[in-house]
Design a protein around this motif. Structure first.
Motif, PDB file in Angstrom:
ATOM      1  N   ILE A   4      31.823 -37.903 -61.963  1.00  0.00           N
ATOM      2  CA  ILE A   4      31.717 -37.800 -60.506  1.00  0.00           C
ATOM      3  C   ILE A   4      33.094 -37.986 -59.894  1.00  0.00           C
ATOM      4  N   TYR A   5      33.448 -37.108 -58.960  1.00  0.00           N
ATOM      5  CA  TYR A   5      34.717 -37.177 -58.242  1.00  0.00           C
ATOM      6  C   TYR A   5      34.427 -37.477 -56.770  1.00  0.00           C
ATOM      7  N   TYR A   6      35.105 -38.473 -56.235  1.00  0.00           N
ATOM      8  CA  TYR A   6      34.982 -38.832 -54.828  1.00  0.00           C
ATOM      9  C   TYR A   6      36.262 -38.418 -54.128  1.00  0.00           C
ATOM     10  N   SER A   7      36.145 -37.763 -52.965  1.00  0.00           N
ATOM     11  CA  SER A   7      37.340 -37.257 -52.291  1.00  0.00           C
ATOM     12  C   SER A   7      37.128 -37.211 -50.783  1.00  0.00           C
ATOM     13  N   ASN A   8      38.134 -36.718 -50.096  1.00  0.00           N
ATOM     14  CA  ASN A   8      38.125 -36.567 -48.637  1.00  0.00           C
ATOM     15  C   ASN A   8      37.871 -37.922 -47.956  1.00  0.00           C
ATOM     16  N   PHE A   9      38.645 -38.921 -48.335  1.00  0.00           N
ATOM     17  CA  PHE A   9      38.507 -40.260 -47.767  1.00  0.00           C
ATOM     18  C   PHE A   9      39.050 -40.296 -46.342  1.00  0.00           C
ATOM     19  N   ASP A  10      38.407 -41.069 -45.479  1.00  0.00           N
ATOM     20  CA  ASP A  10      38.927 -41.274 -44.128  1.00  0.00           C
ATOM     21  C   ASP A  10      39.797 -42.529 -44.106  1.00  0.00           C
ATOM     22  N   THR A  11      40.259 -42.919 -42.938  1.00  0.00           N
ATOM     23  CA  THR A  11      41.089 -44.122 -42.815  1.00  0.00           C
ATOM     24  C   THR A  11      40.331 -45.280 -42.160  1.00  0.00           C
ATOM     25  N   ALA A  12      39.041 -45.085 -41.893  1.00  0.00           N
ATOM     26  CA  ALA A  12      38.220 -46.133 -41.270  1.00  0.00           C
ATOM     27  C   ALA A  12      37.833 -47.189 -42.305  1.00  0.00           C
ATOM     28  N   LYS A  13      37.605 -48.404 -41.842  1.00  0.00           N
ATOM     29  CA  LYS A  13      37.126 -49.461 -42.729  1.00  0.00           C
ATOM     30  C   LYS A  13      35.727 -49.112 -43.219  1.00  0.00           C
ATOM     31  N   ASN A  14      35.449 -49.432 -44.451  1.00  0.00           N
ATOM     32  CA  ASN A  14      34.160 -49.153 -45.053  1.00  0.00           C
ATOM     33  C   ASN A  14      33.149 -50.218 -44.623  1.00  0.00           C
ATOM     34  N   PRO A  15      32.112 -49.849 -43.851  1.00  0.00           N
ATOM     35  CA  PRO A  15      31.134 -50.849 -43.408  1.00  0.00           C
ATOM     36  C   PRO A  15      30.269 -51.390 -44.542  1.00  0.00           C
ATOM     37  N   TYR A  16      30.258 -50.729 -45.689  1.00  0.00           N
ATOM     38  CA  TYR A  16      29.462 -51.170 -46.830  1.00  0.00           C
ATOM     39  C   TYR A  16      30.259 -52.019 -47.810  1.00  0.00           C
ATOM     40  N   LYS A  17      31.544 -52.236 -47.548  1.00  0.00           N
ATOM     41  CA  LYS A  17      32.462 -52.849 -48.501  1.00  0.00           C
ATOM     42  C   LYS A  17      31.966 -54.168 -49.077  1.00  0.00           C
ATOM     43  N   LYS A  18      31.422 -55.043 -48.290  1.00  0.00           N
ATOM     44  CA  LYS A  18      31.045 -56.373 -48.784  1.00  0.00           C
ATOM     45  C   LYS A  18      29.551 -56.519 -49.049  1.00  0.00           C
ATOM     46  N   LEU A  19      28.814 -55.423 -49.020  1.00  0.00           N
ATOM     47  CA  LEU A  19      27.375 -55.530 -49.237  1.00  0.00           C
ATOM     48  C   LEU A  19      27.004 -55.588 -50.712  1.00  0.00           C
ATOM     49  N   TYR A  20      27.731 -54.889 -51.563  1.00  0.00           N
ATOM     50  CA  TYR A  20      27.480 -54.860 -53.007  1.00  0.00           C
ATOM     51  C   TYR A  20      26.015 -54.595 -53.330  1.00  0.00           C
ATOM     52  N   LEU A  21      25.429 -53.635 -52.648  1.00  0.00           N
ATOM     53  CA  LEU A  21      24.038 -53.285 -52.884  1.00  0.00           C
ATOM     54  C   LEU A  21      23.885 -52.643 -54.254  1.00  0.00           C
ATOM     55  N   MET A  22      22.769 -52.863 -54.885  1.00  0.00           N
ATOM     56  CA  MET A  22      22.586 -52.380 -56.247  1.00  0.00           C
ATOM     57  C   MET A  22      22.016 -50.970 -56.330  1.00  0.00           C
ATOM     58  N   ASN A  23      21.567 -50.389 -55.227  1.00  0.00           N
ATOM     59  CA  ASN A  23      21.182 -48.987 -55.241  1.00  0.00           C
ATOM     60  C   ASN A  23      22.413 -48.200 -55.662  1.00  0.00           C
ATOM     61  N   GLU A  24      22.252 -47.260 -56.565  1.00  0.00           N
ATOM     62  CA  GLU A  24      23.398 -46.571 -57.148  1.00  0.00           C
ATOM     63  C   GLU A  24      24.374 -46.012 -56.107  1.00  0.00           C
ATOM     64  N   ASN A  25      23.879 -45.294 -55.118  1.00  0.00           N
ATOM     65  CA  ASN A  25      24.772 -44.699 -54.117  1.00  0.00           C
ATOM     66  C   ASN A  25      25.438 -45.747 -53.234  1.00  0.00           C
ATOM     67  N   PHE A  26      24.701 -46.738 -52.792  1.00  0.00           N
ATOM     68  CA  PHE A  26      25.293 -47.758 -51.940  1.00  0.00           C
ATOM     69  C   PHE A  26      26.270 -48.640 -52.712  1.00  0.00           C
ATOM     70  N   PHE A  27      26.016 -48.892 -53.982  1.00  0.00           N
ATOM     71  CA  PHE A  27      26.957 -49.671 -54.775  1.00  0.00           C
ATOM     72  C   PHE A  27      28.287 -48.935 -54.876  1.00  0.00           C
ATOM     73  N   VAL A  28      28.244 -47.656 -55.142  1.00  0.00           N
ATOM     74  CA  VAL A  28      29.478 -46.865 -55.226  1.00  0.00           C
ATOM     75  C   VAL A  28      30.178 -46.856 -53.877  1.00  0.00           C
ATOM     76  N   LYS A  29      29.425 -46.709 -52.788  1.00  0.00           N
ATOM     77  CA  LYS A  29      30.031 -46.735 -51.453  1.00  0.00           C
ATOM     78  C   LYS A  29      30.718 -48.061 -51.174  1.00  0.00           C
ATOM     79  N   SER A  30      30.222 -49.153 -51.731  1.00  0.00           N
ATOM     80  CA  SER A  30      30.776 -50.475 -51.437  1.00  0.00           C
ATOM     81  C   SER A  30      32.083 -50.754 -52.180  1.00  0.00           C
ATOM     82  N   LEU A  31      32.492 -49.906 -53.100  1.00  0.00           N
ATOM     83  CA  LEU A  31      33.681 -50.173 -53.909  1.00  0.00           C
ATOM     84  C   LEU A  31      34.996 -49.834 -53.216  1.00  0.00           C
ATOM     85  N   SER A  32      34.991 -48.897 -52.300  1.00  0.00           N
ATOM     86  CA  SER A  32      36.225 -48.422 -51.682  1.00  0.00           C
ATOM     87  C   SER A  32      36.498 -49.109 -50.343  1.00  0.00           C
TER      88      SER A  32
END
Length: 73
Positions: A4-32
């Motif tokens: 999987i390749y993740y791209s086209n990142f914005d410069t906004a703070k990630n609102p999911y960053k500190k949630l560390y949710l275990m759902n596969e998609n939300f967990f990946v979102k929380s890493l950046s």
């Protein structure tokens, strides 16, 4: 094997960053620190290299507030 390749990142703070949710998609979102807006993937069948691999992609559009931060709906 799925790659999987993740791209086209914005410069906004990630609102999911500190949630560390275990759902596969939300967990990946929380890493950046920022938000990716495109994800593409390839699937390879290692036991049968002659088979046609799968691939695909998804893109997202976020809404931003006046400070450039993501609005969560």
């Amino acid at each position: 094997m799925t790659t999987i390749y993740y791209s086209n990142f914005d410069t906004a703070k990630n609102p999911y960053k500190k949630l560390y949710l275990m759902n596969e998609n939300f967990f990946v979102k929380s890493l950046s620190a920022n938000n990716y807006r495109k994800m593409s993937y390839t699937i390879e069948y290692l036991q049968n290299p002659q088979s046609v691999p799968g691939n695909g992609s998804s893109e997202w559009t976020y809404n931003y507030d006046s400070n450039g931060q993501v609005i969560i709906n």
